[in-house]
Write an enzyme that holds these catalytic residues in place. Structure first.
Site, short mmCIF file in Angstrom:
data_model
loop_
_atom_site.label_atom_id
_atom_site.label_comp_id
_atom_site.label_asym_id
_atom_site.label_seq_id
_atom_site.Cartn_x
_atom_site.Cartn_y
_atom_site.Cartn_z
N GLU A 296 4.25 -10.24 14.80
CA GLU A 296 3.68 -10.75 16.04
C GLU A 296 3.84 -12.27 16.12
O GLU A 296 4.13 -12.82 17.17
CB GLU A 296 2.20 -10.36 16.13
CG GLU A 296 1.59 -10.63 17.48
CD GLU A 296 0.18 -10.07 17.60
OE1 GLU A 296 -0.50 -10.44 18.55
OE2 GLU A 296 -0.23 -9.27 16.74
N ARG B 176 0.80 -1.23 0.00
CA ARG B 176 0.00 0.00 0.00
C ARG B 176 0.83 1.28 0.00
O ARG B 176 0.34 2.34 -0.39
CB ARG B 176 -1.03 -0.05 1.12
CG ARG B 176 -2.09 -1.13 0.83
CD ARG B 176 -3.13 -1.28 1.91
NE ARG B 176 -2.64 -1.85 3.14
CZ ARG B 176 -2.53 -3.15 3.39
NH1 ARG B 176 -2.87 -4.02 2.48
NH2 ARG B 176 -2.07 -3.59 4.54
#
Length: 191
Positions: free
Chosen positions: A109, A72
């Protein structure tokens, strides 16, 4: 720092940008409120305002590199680069660039990922900004900074359309400023 805290307080463009971003509840998993910038891209005025705000900020900072984080960051970076007279350098996921690359791994994560850049795309001493759509933990931006600094670039700032007020990974950015246009919108207490 948020744009509203840096001379744009009350600027109606910021609200229009925020309003143009669709919030998709529980995507990609339960409890996540996905901030979908594709609807921002469909609103030509809000999209132009987004680019214009970044261009106004960086026009006089002697920036020669706008590095966009896949994918993006590619939607905002080229327009900013063209407007300020800089080159656009894509920072890609592994095995997407055809030439010789330099890579930087980073922690997610649950696992790791990597950004790659073509060798020779950035020269020693060039002034760079890093652009992406959203910052949450700062891990990807941190990897982008390290990658650019390894080839001798001076990273001036990171810029994101959307960011949490308290970016959990702000310390990961090695003291580099972070410029954010809007906060994520919340629905039912999730974001």
């Amino acid at each position: 720092m948020f744009a509203a805290e840096n001379g744009l307080k009350g600027d109606p463009r910021l609200q229009a940008i925020s309003d143009a971003i669709r919030v998709v509840p529980h995507f990609p998993k339960q409890g996540i409120m996905f901030q979908d910038i594709t609807t921002l891209l469909l609103d030509h005025k809000a999209f132009k305002d987004t680019i214009d705000i970044f261009v106004d900020r960086y026009r006089d900072m002697d920036i020669s590199v706008v590095a966009g984080v896949e994918a993006r960051g590619f939607m905002f970076g080229p327009s900013i680069a063209l407007a300020i007279g800089a080159k656009f350098v894509p920072l890609r996921k592994p095995k997407k660039l055809p030439g010789e690359v330099i890579a930087e791994a980073y922690e997610l994560e649950y696992g790791t990922d990597c950004l790659e850049m073509h060798v020779g795309a950035v020269q020693l001493g060039e002034r760079a900004i890093v652009i992406d759509d959203l910052v949450a933990t700062g891990g990807t931006l941190s990897a982008a900074i390290r990658l650019l600094e390894r080839v001798g670039a001076q990273v001036v700032e990171c810029a994101c359309v959307i960011g949490l007020r308290e970016v959990k990974g702000q310390r990961r950015l090695n003291g580099k400023p972070l410029y954010i246009l809007v906060e994520p919108r919340e629905i039912d207490g999730c974001y």
